[in-house]
Enzyme design. Sequence first.
Site, mmCIF file in Angstrom:
data_model
loop_
_atom_site.group_PDB
_atom_site.id
_atom_site.type_symbol
_atom_site.label_atom_id
_atom_site.label_comp_id
_atom_site.label_asym_id
_atom_site.label_seq_id
_atom_site.Cartn_x
_atom_site.Cartn_y
_atom_site.Cartn_z
ATOM 1 N N GLY A 1 67.489 6.955 13.879
ATOM 2 C CA GLY A 1 68.656 7.134 12.998
ATOM 3 C C GLY A 1 69.218 5.933 12.242
ATOM 4 O O GLY A 1 68.544 5.101 11.640
ATOM 5 N N ASN A 2 70.648 5.630 12.137
ATOM 6 C CA ASN A 2 71.327 4.651 11.532
ATOM 7 C C ASN A 2 70.832 3.388 11.981
ATOM 8 O O ASN A 2 70.701 2.379 11.053
ATOM 9 C CB ASN A 2 72.808 4.677 11.474
ATOM 10 C CG ASN A 2 73.305 5.965 10.691
ATOM 11 O OD1 ASN A 2 72.860 6.416 9.685
ATOM 12 N ND2 ASN A 2 74.165 6.838 11.377
ATOM 13 N N VAL A 3 70.485 3.006 13.231
ATOM 14 C CA VAL A 3 70.204 1.909 13.823
ATOM 15 C C VAL A 3 68.701 1.879 13.719
ATOM 16 O O VAL A 3 67.934 0.683 13.219
ATOM 17 C CB VAL A 3 70.557 1.477 15.236
ATOM 18 C CG1 VAL A 3 70.104 0.128 15.573
ATOM 19 C CG2 VAL A 3 72.223 1.420 15.044
ATOM 20 N N GLY B 1 64.617 7.181 18.617
ATOM 21 C CA GLY B 1 65.495 7.306 17.556
ATOM 22 C C GLY B 1 65.346 6.646 16.331
ATOM 23 O O GLY B 1 65.146 5.350 16.300
ATOM 24 N N LYS C 1 89.302 1.121 24.791
ATOM 25 C CA LYS C 1 88.761 2.182 24.027
ATOM 26 C C LYS C 1 89.583 3.352 23.927
ATOM 27 O O LYS C 1 90.533 3.552 24.899
ATOM 28 C CB LYS C 1 87.687 2.792 25.051
ATOM 29 C CG LYS C 1 86.519 3.417 24.141
ATOM 30 C CD LYS C 1 85.501 2.478 23.806
ATOM 31 C CE LYS C 1 84.422 3.250 23.011
ATOM 32 N NZ LYS C 1 83.401 2.634 22.352
HETATM 33 P P1 NAD Z 1 72.403 8.043 14.930
HETATM 34 O O1 NAD Z 1 73.084 9.423 15.664
HETATM 35 O O2 NAD Z 1 72.380 7.815 13.535
HETATM 36 O O3 NAD Z 1 70.800 7.914 15.506
HETATM 37 C C1 NAD Z 1 70.184 8.501 16.803
HETATM 38 C C2 NAD Z 1 69.222 9.242 16.672
HETATM 39 O O4 NAD Z 1 68.357 9.182 17.822
HETATM 40 C C3 NAD Z 1 69.190 10.348 15.834
HETATM 41 O O5 NAD Z 1 68.259 10.553 14.798
HETATM 42 C C4 NAD Z 1 68.830 11.312 16.940
HETATM 43 O O6 NAD Z 1 68.184 12.626 16.494
HETATM 44 C C5 NAD Z 1 67.757 10.700 17.852
HETATM 45 N N1 NAD Z 1 67.724 11.254 19.254
HETATM 46 C C6 NAD Z 1 68.669 11.766 20.099
HETATM 47 N N2 NAD Z 1 67.959 11.866 21.202
HETATM 48 C C7 NAD Z 1 66.948 11.625 21.077
HETATM 49 C C8 NAD Z 1 65.673 11.388 22.170
HETATM 50 N N3 NAD Z 1 66.034 12.212 23.474
HETATM 51 N N4 NAD Z 1 64.646 10.830 21.907
HETATM 52 C C9 NAD Z 1 64.505 10.365 20.585
HETATM 53 N N5 NAD Z 1 65.648 10.675 19.540
HETATM 54 C C10 NAD Z 1 66.723 10.849 19.955
HETATM 55 O O7 NAD Z 1 73.030 6.885 15.882
HETATM 56 P P2 NAD Z 1 72.904 5.317 15.519
HETATM 57 O O8 NAD Z 1 74.142 5.123 14.821
HETATM 58 O O9 NAD Z 1 71.578 4.850 14.978
HETATM 59 O O10 NAD Z 1 73.200 4.679 16.945
HETATM 60 C C11 NAD Z 1 72.012 4.662 17.981
HETATM 61 C C12 NAD Z 1 72.795 4.339 19.215
HETATM 62 O O11 NAD Z 1 73.216 2.937 19.192
HETATM 63 C C13 NAD Z 1 73.650 5.058 19.753
HETATM 64 O O12 NAD Z 1 73.722 5.083 21.174
HETATM 65 C C14 NAD Z 1 75.259 4.325 19.229
HETATM 66 O O13 NAD Z 1 76.235 4.508 20.106
HETATM 67 C C15 NAD Z 1 74.649 3.040 19.554
HETATM 68 N N6 NAD Z 1 75.340 1.971 18.547
HETATM 69 C C16 NAD Z 1 75.367 2.054 17.255
HETATM 70 C C17 NAD Z 1 75.791 1.105 16.434
HETATM 71 C C18 NAD Z 1 75.851 1.306 14.995
HETATM 72 O O14 NAD Z 1 76.279 0.183 14.284
HETATM 73 N N7 NAD Z 1 75.571 2.279 14.364
HETATM 74 C C19 NAD Z 1 76.508 0.086 17.118
HETATM 75 C C20 NAD Z 1 76.498 -0.222 18.592
HETATM 76 C C21 NAD Z 1 75.833 0.757 19.198
#
Ligand code: NAD
Length: 437
Positions: free
Chosen positions: A234-236, A232, A129
């Site tokens: 978000g993107n996932v 959450g 990392k």
């Molecule tokens: P993101 O930032 O797009 O979405 C996360 C969402 O969670 C945001 O909308 C945020 O407002 C919300 N959030 C934050 N705290 C919160 C809470 N206490 N309660 C409810 N909602 C809350 O991130 P992402 O890309 O969707 O990733 C989500 C998680 O998955 C992260 O931990 C990331 O490290 C992990 N992850 C993502 C990927 C990927 O491909 N994007 C890959 C592996 C792991």
Amino acid sequence: MKDMNLTNLSPKQFIEYLKKENIKRFYFVYDEDTKSVKASHKQLEPIAEFLQQDQRDFCKHEGIFVQLSSKYDTLLGAFVHRTNRGQAAGGVRYWSYDTIEDYLRDGLRLGMGMTHKNALAGLWWGGGKGVMAQNPDVYKLDPGIREFLYKEYGDLMTSLNGCYVTAEDVGTNVKDMANIFSNTRFTTCIPHEKGGSGNPSVPTARGVVAGMEAAMEFLGGTLGGKTIAVQGMGNVGSPLVKFLLEKNVGKIIAWDIYPDVVEKFKDQFPSDKIETHVAKRDDHSLMSVECDILSPNATGATLNKNTIPEIKAKVICGAANNQLEDPMKDDLLIHERGILYVPDFLTNRMGIVNCADESAGFVSNDPLIERHLSKDWEYSIHQMTLNVLNESKSIGKPTGAMAVEMAEKLSLENHPIFGHRGKMIIASLVKEGWEKK
Ligand code: NAD
């Protein structure tokens, strides 16, 4: 100065110390023969000693390489945990830390986590990392500063001769990756326009569904008609809901902390199967709603001694990294409550899977990527989840610990063509005096 505890210093104080000692680059490498940690500089031996004594996070990292930004007093680091399966692969994080110990521990934990994730995914990549410690006096969103820092990070990658290959992570975006890429070939996750794999969030969401389906199969059921709580949006979280609706789930309870995110989500999914909420950042009461599966897709550490006793779900499966606040205690707590926990590093692998092999060229609907989402490939998320759950049940070990045990074994297999080459690269960096260049 002699009695100063270097690991207790803030990054700013530590950088002052480095400047005074005229150190621009330093490393700590693990010497298998003497079973000890070697420091590049005598002055930094107390940190080598600290790493050597550590029982939790160091875990024989093959090498830690850090350089000081030439302009912005920022530490640029690469934590190479294990390279038996191939060059260390994992993203670079741009984050703020109170102390050098915090900085080191974050890099170490994340580096080892990538070893486990990559090994369980059957990837021929090791684990590592990158961590860049933000300087509080520098505005982190300034595009010019970011361009400079990420280009310097690219220079660092080049100097490490490929023992670590970086990627995107928290605090880093695709533009930053393009800046890294402009100065090195040892990176992935570069934009499509530059020949890279682009945003991995949709495949990550598909990976979470694969983990959920395996857990339901283990319990003798399917996702059909089930209630899923999604933390959450978000993107996932958003594409996850789309895929769950396609699986004909009965109900989705989803929440986020930002009202505009929730409004956008409602517009995107006008389904009467979905109930949405806006939650306060520290209010985790929705994690204890009545549901079949709880899916954490927000930040880390949401599974802890406060939330776990209240959870009513039968299964926990989501994408968020480091969901367990205390990896050992919370894993055990979940196990004792009879809840099935699908470890995050098993189910959220599609981010790294999507980009890890991008240097080998691009194939649309790549079969080498799709097989991770299939039900039959031996290293697919489905099969690996079933292996972990079955083994955990038969020997009574919590699923997180079970997955780590399996990952440790796989991570010690040598790459079929290149062998343990990362270790050779590190040895040659040391021999050639990397720290003096
Ligand atoms: P993101 O930032 O797009 O979405 C996360 C969402 O969670 C945001 O909308 C945020 O407002 C919300 N959030 C934050 N705290 C919160 C809470 N206490 N309660 C409810 N909602 C809350 O991130 P992402 O890309 O969707 O990733 C989500 C998680 O998955 C992260 O931990 C990331 O490290 C992990 N992850 C993502 C990927 C990927 O491909 N994007 C890959 C592996 C792991």
